[in-house]
Structures are given as C-alpha cells and as structure tokens.
Scaffold this motif. Structure first.
Motif, PDB file in Angstrom:
ATOM      1  N   HIS A 178       0.716  -1.213  -0.095  1.00 60.09           N
ATOM      2  CA  HIS A 178      -0.085   0.020  -0.193  1.00 60.09           C
ATOM      3  C   HIS A 178       0.787   1.277   0.084  1.00 60.09           C
ATOM      4  O   HIS A 178       0.308   2.347  -0.136  1.00 60.09           O
ATOM      5  N   GLY A 179       2.025   1.160   0.347  1.00 60.45           N
ATOM      6  CA  GLY A 179       2.875   2.434   0.371  1.00 60.45           C
ATOM      7  C   GLY A 179       2.493   3.575   0.989  1.00 60.45           C
ATOM      8  O   GLY A 179       1.617   3.269   2.020  1.00 60.45           O
ATOM      9  N   LEU A 180       3.034   4.688   0.789  1.00 61.96           N
ATOM     10  CA  LEU A 180       2.577   5.640   1.484  1.00 61.96           C
ATOM     11  C   LEU A 180       1.478   6.532   0.858  1.00 61.96           C
ATOM     12  O   LEU A 180       1.984   6.903  -0.449  1.00 61.96           O
ATOM     13  N   LYS A 181       0.496   6.343   0.978  1.00 58.13           N
ATOM     14  CA  LYS A 181      -0.959   6.594   0.143  1.00 58.13           C
ATOM     15  C   LYS A 181      -1.489   8.096   0.738  1.00 58.13           C
ATOM     16  O   LYS A 181      -2.000   8.890  -0.123  1.00 58.13           O
ATOM     17  N   ASP A 182      -1.503   8.294   2.011  1.00 64.47           N
ATOM     18  CA  ASP A 182      -2.435   9.353   2.518  1.00 64.47           C
ATOM     19  C   ASP A 182      -1.490  10.789   2.151  1.00 64.47           C
ATOM     20  O   ASP A 182      -0.299  10.830   2.266  1.00 64.47           O
ATOM     21  N   LYS A 183      -2.321  11.584   1.826  1.00 68.01           N
ATOM     22  CA  LYS A 183      -1.736  12.964   1.064  1.00 68.01           C
ATOM     23  C   LYS A 183      -1.062  13.656   2.278  1.00 68.01           C
ATOM     24  O   LYS A 183       0.049  14.303   2.029  1.00 68.01           O
ATOM     25  N   GLU A 184      -1.877  13.817   3.309  1.00 63.34           N
ATOM     26  CA  GLU A 184      -1.398  14.774   4.430  1.00 63.34           C
ATOM     27  C   GLU A 184      -0.015  14.184   4.838  1.00 63.34           C
ATOM     28  O   GLU A 184       1.034  14.869   5.084  1.00 63.34           O
ATOM     29  N   GLU A 185       0.186  12.885   4.923  1.00 63.13           N
ATOM     30  CA  GLU A 185       1.396  12.336   5.448  1.00 63.13           C
ATOM     31  C   GLU A 185       2.430  12.502   4.556  1.00 63.13           C
ATOM     32  O   GLU A 185       3.670  12.635   4.685  1.00 63.13           O
ATOM     33  N   ARG A 186       2.085  12.403   3.131  1.00 57.26           N
ATOM     34  CA  ARG A 186       3.030  12.478   2.049  1.00 57.26           C
ATOM     35  C   ARG A 186       3.754  13.863   2.260  1.00 57.26           C
ATOM     36  O   ARG A 186       4.724  14.058   1.949  1.00 57.26           O
TER      37      ARG A 186
END
Length: 507
Positions: free
Chosen positions: A159-167
């Motif tokens: 799933h990787g790093l998907k959350d926009k805010e976290e990115r």
C-alpha cells in the motif's frame, strides 16, 4: 521477510497494528545497530564512498560496461535470500539496480553481515556488470558495505505511502516510497532553468530584492509581521517584488527579473500556499502589448523544451500552449460570455441594476461603480470559461492601482491577465509612472485596507520619490511559478509541486 510489515491487499491491518509492528521493528533495528557498534562496525562513522556511476547510466551503457567493474550506492528496496546466494535491489537517485551476492564472491563474514541488513539500509556495492539468465541487467557484487542504518521500516510494499497529508508532511518518505514524485521536482528545476535561459537570452538581468520590508503597503494581500531586534522595528515579509524591481528601472536597468519567494498570510487551497514563488520581469520602453508577446513566447519555449511538445494534458484537458492565445478586452469578454455590454451603462446605477437583473451579488454593493460591476460580471461569468490560454486586457482602474491609465479611455488601465483552465496564471501592466497619480492611488489603497482592519498599512513614500526622479515607459509582468509547474506536470494541487508545503504542525 522479517523486516517487512506483514500486510496484503486481502488482509489490511489497522493503524494501531501497523504502529505496533513499526515500534517492534524499530526496537529490533536498534539492537542490530548496537551489535554493529559493539563489533567496531558503526556505519555512521563512514564519511564517504567512491561512487563511480549511476544506475541509469549502467542501463544506458550496458553494451560497453558488460563485465566491467563499477561502484554504486543506494538504498535497499527489496531482497531475496536463497542460501549461499541472494539478490537485492538498490535504488539511487536515478534508478534501481539488481545486485547479485554470493557467499564465495564477498566472503563468508560479509555475507553473514548482509543477511542481517534491512530494507531501507543504505549500502555501497563494488562489482561487475552482467545480465542474468532472465535478461535482467545486474551487478555481481565483489564487495558490499553498509553505509547507513535505517532504524525505521519503509512503508509496506503493498500500500505504500498513500495518505496525502502524510506524504506532504514527510516528503522525504514520499520520495522513497513513490519515486515518480521525484520526476515532478526534477521537472520543476528544469522549468526554472529554462525560464532563466529564456530571459537571460532576451537581455534580462536577474536580481535579488529584499524579503524583509520596513512597512506594510496598501495592497490587498495580508503580510506576515515580525520584529527586527537590532533595529527594534516591526518588519513585514514581502507580498510581491514589484516595487523594488521598478526602482531598478528608475536606476538605469532596462530589463530585470527576479525568481522570488513571496509570503501572504491568507487562505490555502489547491492553488494557494502562504509561501510561494513568483517570477516578475520589467522592461523599459515597451508597453503591455510587448509583455503579451513576451509571455506567449516564454510559455511556448519553456513548454516545448521541458515537455517535448507545446500541447500538454492538464486536469483532463489538452491545453494548446503553443497556439496563438486568444486576446479579449474585459469588456469584450463580459459581452461574449455574459451577454452584457459595459457600453450600455450610462451611469453607475445602470451597472448596479444590470448586476441585480443577472443575479450578480459578489463584489457589488450600493457604492459600486461601473468598473466594480464589470469586474463582478467577469468573475461570475467569464473566468471559469477560459480553458485554453487566453489574455484578458484593459482592466478598470478600480482594481489596477499600479497600471497606467489608457489615455483615450481613462476609466481603464493598460493591464492584462492571462488564464488557463479557468485560473489566472499571470498579471501584467504598462506600468504607472506618474508619481502624482501613483500617490493618489496608494492613498486610496491604504484607506481601503485600514477600513478592513489593516491598521499598519502605509503609503510607500520612497517608491513615490523614486517615480519623481523618472520611471521610463515600462512594461511589467509577474506570474506564479508554482501554477506553471502544476500545468506542465499535470498536478492538481500546489502542494504537489512544493517539496515542503505549509502544514499544521503534527504535535
């Protein structure tokens, strides 16, 4: 693998379960680091590693490099341990490369160390280039070195790093987990380089002007305020570079530009960030029509050189940057899209009545002039229709405090903005060089801003003084670099083209 978060597309862990696994892996990796230090093999003491080539170059030059020794370095992204031989992928800034490691190639001790390394560790590899039986270009390791220990696991591979805010908040992790993100910022760098090349080639001189200003000007944008301790005065982060650049034209420069960081204490949305980058340029002895020609040529040239084509996809549309841009006066645009003719309004009351009939309320009140109403009609009926690059020119004087009046039509100014996909991308004037008119407009600006609570706003008297020494006829233009990058990289939000966008602290 013991160092991967166990998660699949079918079984999705909760956030708490993922956090627990990360905490456990952090503990395990710290123990591995302690063991390395105890053995006198602290990876953080290594200060350099003689990289000889990038992974992408190995791929491009395989025919000449086959069986030749190379030295590469990067981050371990995956690995497959198979008894006395293993494969692992190393990613550097250019690409990934498969590395083949055998116990008889690197030695028993090194191979034992390698088996304890984790995904995310940064390693150096010395070996020769070859191709596996499956045709994969690889490096056969002769020696491997742990250069830096990753104490936290990378985002799990499914799933990787998907959350926009976290990115946005952890861009460093976003770049590791989503390598295509790097392409956007490499293209951003090329866009800036091409703009500089274009302007330098047209005789412009790049300059730097102050970021900290001693006064808040009357312009509508709200500044950030700070205090200079040594001088014991309040200062303001700049909201534009315009006034200092025009001082340089007064001083004898004919063509100047600045790639400038701007700060505005205002809202945030898909096209606005509190700090952003503009490019402003000023040229003596030309008018706003000359700036129209310049910006069309600049956009066409930069787009072609960066994208390899002058038609780009943006927000699901094909934007023909290279075709001649449509040019309409604001009066013509409102007549075309709203069916209302400014020239039919004999009085301000006529204009307000037309607005009421058409349901135009934003920007219109009992004191609105014909100019105010025209602007309100433009906002309501026109702007979102301007998909292909379009220049709108001849703006009412009411919203153009720094533009020169049209001699034959003094209610309007020699100003234009250009629009793409329903959004304003840049703003330009035949610059106002009448110091008396300029001061009167500054006073009105300051009065309006103070009425809205901007009690620190002042007239920039030094700029007026500069005009009194004489500003030649000048064309000026400014545009948002970030919006241009969004266009040429097909990104939906300004935060996707800023490496570190402004975020609320996560603590």
């Amino acid at each position: 693998m013991a160092d991967e978060i166990k998660n699949t597309e079918e079984v999705e862990l909760t956030e708490e379960e993922i956090r627990a696994q990360m905490d456990e892996q952090h503990r395990v990796r710290l123990e591995k680091l302690d063991a390395l230090k105890a053995a006198g093999k602290d990876p953080y003491t290594i200060t350099k590693f003689p990289v000889s080539i990038y992974n992408s170059e190995i791929r491009a030059r395989f025919d000449e490099l086959e069986n030749q020794d190379v030295t590469i370095a990067g981050r371990i992204m995956s690995r497959r341990i198979m008894g006395k031989a293993s494969f692992f992928d190393v990613r550097d800034s250019s690409d990934r490369m498969q590395v083949y490691v055998r116990i008889d190639g690197v030695g028993e001790d090194k191979f034992a160390e390698f088996k304890k390394w984790d995904l995310g560790d940064i390693v150096g590899v010395v070996g020769y280039v070859f191709k596996t039986k499956t045709g994969e270009i690889s490096v056969h390791a002769k020696d491997i070195t742990l250069l830096s220990k990753s104490l936290l696991p990378l985002p799990e591979k499914w799933h990787g790093l998907k959350d926009k805010e976290e990115r946005y908040r952890k861009r460093y992790l976003d770049l590791i987990a989503n390598p295509e993100v790097k392409d956007v910022f490499q293209k951003r760098s090329k866009i800036i380089s091409e703009i500089r090349k274009f302007l330098d080639g047209h005789g412009y001189v790049e300059v730097d002007t102050p970021v900290l200003l001693p006064l808040e000007i009357g312009a509508a944008a709200r500044p950030f305020k700070t205090h200079h301790n040594a001088l014991d005065i309040d200062m303001y982060l700049r909201i534009e570079t315009e006034l200092y650049l025009k001082r340089l034209i007064v001083g004898g420069f004919d063509k100047v530009y600045e790639v400038g960081r701007i700060f505005r204490n205002e809202g945030m949305d898909a096209t606005h960030n509190p700090e952003f980058t503009t490019i402003e340029m000023y040229q003596a002895y030309i008018d706003y029509f000359g700036m129209m020609d310049l910006i069309e040529e600049l956009y066409r040239t930069v787009t072609l050189n960066v994208c390899g084509t002058d038609t780009v996809e943006f927000a699901g549309k094909q934007i023909a940057v290279g075709k001649p841009w449509e040019r309409l006066t604001m009066i013509e645009a409102v007549k075309k899209y709203a069916g209302v003719d400014y020239n039919d309004w004999a009085t301000d009351e006529d204009a307000r009545r037309a607005a009421k009939e058409k349901g135009v309320e934003d920007g219109v009140d009992a004191n609105s002039t014909k100019g105010h109403v025209l602007i309100a009609f433009f906002d309501a009926f026109v702007e979102d229709k301007l998909i292909q690059p379009t220049i709108i020119y001849d703006y009412p004087v009411e919203n153009s405090p720094l533009a020169k009046r049209k001699p034959e039509f003094p209610a309007f100014t020699e100003r234009f903005e250009y629009f793409i996909n329903g959004t304003e991308f840049g703003n330009a004037f035949s610059e106002l060089n009448d110091p008396i008119d300029q001061r009167e407009r500054f006073v009105k600006q300051v009065e309006a801003k103070r009425a809205q609570g901007g009690n620190d706003a002042q007239v920039d008297e030094d700029f007026v003084t500069a005009l009194e020494y004489g500003l030649p006829p000048t064309g000026g233009l400014g545009f948002g670099l970030d919006r241009l990058v969004m266009l040429l990289t097909n990104q939906p939000s300004i935060r996707d083209v800023l490496l570190f966008p402004t975020m609320r602290p996560n603590f």
